[in-house]
Design an enzyme around this catalytic site. Sequence first.
Site, PDB file in Angstrom:
ATOM      1  N   HIS A  58     -20.234 -47.208   5.110  1.00  0.00           N
ATOM      2  CA  HIS A  58     -20.727 -48.135   4.026  1.00  0.00           C
ATOM      3  C   HIS A  58     -21.075 -47.445   2.889  1.00  0.00           C
ATOM      4  O   HIS A  58     -22.038 -46.663   2.854  1.00  0.00           O
ATOM      5  CB  HIS A  58     -21.956 -48.890   4.717  1.00  0.00           C
ATOM      6  CG  HIS A  58     -22.501 -49.925   4.079  1.00  0.00           C
ATOM      7  ND1 HIS A  58     -23.512 -51.230   4.610  1.00  0.00           N
ATOM      8  CD2 HIS A  58     -22.617 -50.110   2.461  1.00  0.00           C
ATOM      9  CE1 HIS A  58     -23.683 -51.739   3.508  1.00  0.00           C
ATOM     10  NE2 HIS A  58     -23.253 -51.339   2.402  1.00  0.00           N
ATOM     11  N   HIS A  60     -19.887 -47.994  -1.444  1.00  0.00           N
ATOM     12  CA  HIS A  60     -19.381 -48.455  -2.543  1.00  0.00           C
ATOM     13  C   HIS A  60     -19.075 -47.513  -3.463  1.00  0.00           C
ATOM     14  O   HIS A  60     -20.016 -46.512  -3.835  1.00  0.00           O
ATOM     15  CB  HIS A  60     -20.458 -49.393  -3.096  1.00  0.00           C
ATOM     16  CG  HIS A  60     -21.079 -50.518  -2.334  1.00  0.00           C
ATOM     17  ND1 HIS A  60     -20.423 -51.827  -2.287  1.00  0.00           N
ATOM     18  CD2 HIS A  60     -21.897 -50.461  -1.269  1.00  0.00           C
ATOM     19  CE1 HIS A  60     -21.122 -52.255  -1.162  1.00  0.00           C
ATOM     20  NE2 HIS A  60     -21.893 -51.635  -0.772  1.00  0.00           N
ATOM     21  N   HIS A 238     -21.365 -57.961   4.242  1.00  0.00           N
ATOM     22  CA  HIS A 238     -22.760 -57.735   3.884  1.00  0.00           C
ATOM     23  C   HIS A 238     -23.450 -58.764   4.287  1.00  0.00           C
ATOM     24  O   HIS A 238     -23.050 -59.948   3.932  1.00  0.00           O
ATOM     25  CB  HIS A 238     -23.189 -57.368   2.482  1.00  0.00           C
ATOM     26  CG  HIS A 238     -22.758 -55.914   2.050  1.00  0.00           C
ATOM     27  ND1 HIS A 238     -21.449 -55.518   2.054  1.00  0.00           N
ATOM     28  CD2 HIS A 238     -23.736 -55.121   1.352  1.00  0.00           C
ATOM     29  CE1 HIS A 238     -21.369 -54.303   1.687  1.00  0.00           C
ATOM     30  NE2 HIS A 238     -22.808 -54.169   1.087  1.00  0.00           N
ATOM     31  N   GLU A 241     -29.091 -58.113   4.620  1.00  0.00           N
ATOM     32  CA  GLU A 241     -29.805 -57.246   3.706  1.00  0.00           C
ATOM     33  C   GLU A 241     -31.012 -57.610   3.241  1.00  0.00           C
ATOM     34  O   GLU A 241     -32.145 -57.200   3.607  1.00  0.00           O
ATOM     35  CB  GLU A 241     -28.861 -56.702   2.855  1.00  0.00           C
ATOM     36  CG  GLU A 241     -29.454 -55.576   1.866  1.00  0.00           C
ATOM     37  CD  GLU A 241     -28.351 -55.147   0.815  1.00  0.00           C
ATOM     38  OE1 GLU A 241     -27.337 -55.851   0.352  1.00  0.00           O
ATOM     39  OE2 GLU A 241     -28.505 -54.088  -0.135  1.00  0.00           O
ATOM     40  N   ASP A 319     -24.641 -46.246   1.171  1.00  0.00           N
ATOM     41  CA  ASP A 319     -24.641 -47.488   0.479  1.00  0.00           C
ATOM     42  C   ASP A 319     -24.030 -47.184  -0.949  1.00  0.00           C
ATOM     43  O   ASP A 319     -22.856 -47.121  -1.351  1.00  0.00           O
ATOM     44  CB  ASP A 319     -25.920 -48.142   0.546  1.00  0.00           C
ATOM     45  CG  ASP A 319     -25.583 -49.626   0.064  1.00  0.00           C
ATOM     46  OD1 ASP A 319     -24.515 -50.370   0.059  1.00  0.00           O
ATOM     47  OD2 ASP A 319     -26.468 -50.438   0.086  1.00  0.00           O
ATOM     48  N   ASP A 320     -25.053 -46.671  -2.005  1.00  0.00           N
ATOM     49  CA  ASP A 320     -24.932 -46.299  -3.135  1.00  0.00           C
ATOM     50  C   ASP A 320     -25.730 -45.190  -3.563  1.00  0.00           C
ATOM     51  O   ASP A 320     -26.723 -45.071  -4.385  1.00  0.00           O
ATOM     52  CB  ASP A 320     -25.293 -47.654  -3.855  1.00  0.00           C
ATOM     53  CG  ASP A 320     -24.840 -48.882  -3.841  1.00  0.00           C
ATOM     54  OD1 ASP A 320     -23.529 -49.051  -4.119  1.00  0.00           O
ATOM     55  OD2 ASP A 320     -25.281 -49.618  -3.234  1.00  0.00           O
TER      56      ASP A 320
HETATM   57  N1  ADE Z   1     -22.927 -53.771  -3.843  1.00  0.00           N
HETATM   58  C1  ADE Z   1     -23.201 -52.487  -4.081  1.00  0.00           C
HETATM   59  N2  ADE Z   1     -24.447 -52.050  -3.164  1.00  0.00           N
HETATM   60  C2  ADE Z   1     -24.604 -53.356  -2.760  1.00  0.00           C
HETATM   61  C3  ADE Z   1     -25.667 -53.516  -1.774  1.00  0.00           C
HETATM   62  N3  ADE Z   1     -26.420 -52.987  -1.323  1.00  0.00           N
HETATM   63  N4  ADE Z   1     -25.727 -54.890  -1.371  1.00  0.00           N
HETATM   64  C4  ADE Z   1     -24.820 -55.919  -1.745  1.00  0.00           C
HETATM   65  N5  ADE Z   1     -23.989 -55.734  -2.664  1.00  0.00           N
HETATM   66  C5  ADE Z   1     -23.870 -54.354  -3.076  1.00  0.00           C
HETATM   67 ZN    ZN Z   2     -23.394 -52.087   0.522  1.00  0.00          ZN
END
Ligand code: ADE
Ligand code: ZN
Length: 379
Positions: A58, A60, A238, A241, A319-320
Amino acid sequence: MKPVTGLIEGMKVEGLKSRTFCRAKAFIFKKNRNFDGKRNIMTTLSEFIHGLPKAELHLHIEGTLEPELLFQLAERNHIQLKYPSVEALKKAYKFSNLQEFLDLYYEGANVLIEEQDFYDLTWDYLEKCKEQNVVHTEIFFDPQTHTERGILFATVINGINRALQDGREKLGISSKLIMCFLRHLDEASAFQTLDEALDYKDLIVAVGLDSSEKGNPPGKFERVFAKAREEGFLTVAHAGEEGPASFVKDAVDLLKIIRIDHGIAAIQDEFLLAELAQKQIPLTVCPLSNLELRAVDQLENHPLKKLMDHGLLVTVNSDDPAYFGGYVNENYLASAEALGLSKADLCQLAKNSVIASLLSEPEKEHHINAIQQYCSENA
Ligand code: ADE
Ligand code: ZN
């Protein structure tokens, strides 16, 4: 083509006494400084996690855009950023919810223009994987983030793919590419994006669903996902969340997903938990993301361990990472510290990451054996 805009001057920066750039990093730092005994335990655990072979499922790619690269690309592409410095930009990375983060994330992505930019972004992430012993990674990309502002689909995917190819050849890191639809956009835009992806079926293994969850339930994309499956793509989404447990259930029932991204809201529904456990539908959980976006108030209250104890196939991911202050190892370490995860738990999470991946059975077996050997030697 829409005009390229930089990050807005002063947004959330000027006049605000900034929260620590990354609460999680500060948290780990504080723990390390406690007293000698504690520091030794932490170092050992940190080293153990570092050496553990693992997959990331996971991630991005746009979320790996570190402020330093963001500034370099802005300069290279003659984009005027309104933040005076990397430090000023970093201070803006404090979010109360998913949408606040997404606003900055999409704005940051505006510096990605040329194929080489997408290559550099991806290559930097792969080098990080090498450093962290991530042996396999499954990467999301959001074509609409770029095609909406006039960048060609081909520019995006060719840059990313060239780096992934180099990653395989030069770093020995295997990878898969997952194309996400932006759920705040409409069904027509998703269909158009799916159409563009058909020329790249050999490069894209699955489609996913990301962006603003609230108000955009999985059912909005039921027909797009049906078409994607007809075309041979696997599906992930997703869900749960920020949204409710019912979105997780809808993603399973309506979108026929093979994995749920996040899915932490499932903890609120015991029937859903039983179904996810029984079907062994993996959850790609991102603890530091959940902390930074306030899905949980503190990591000690994160449901990761409870989900594992319910028999779910849980994985830990970043994630990011450029926005949430930690790559995959920092997510393992912060979770271990906050939730008291044992080395056996960490080994299970690493094995889960391989089991839940889209690798072939022989590839999975190879990695699981390596994890098992590492865990036996370092118990
Ligand atoms: N795009 C990038 N990070 C995200 C996240 N945590 N939730 C939804 N969309 C995303
Ligand atoms: Zn994500």
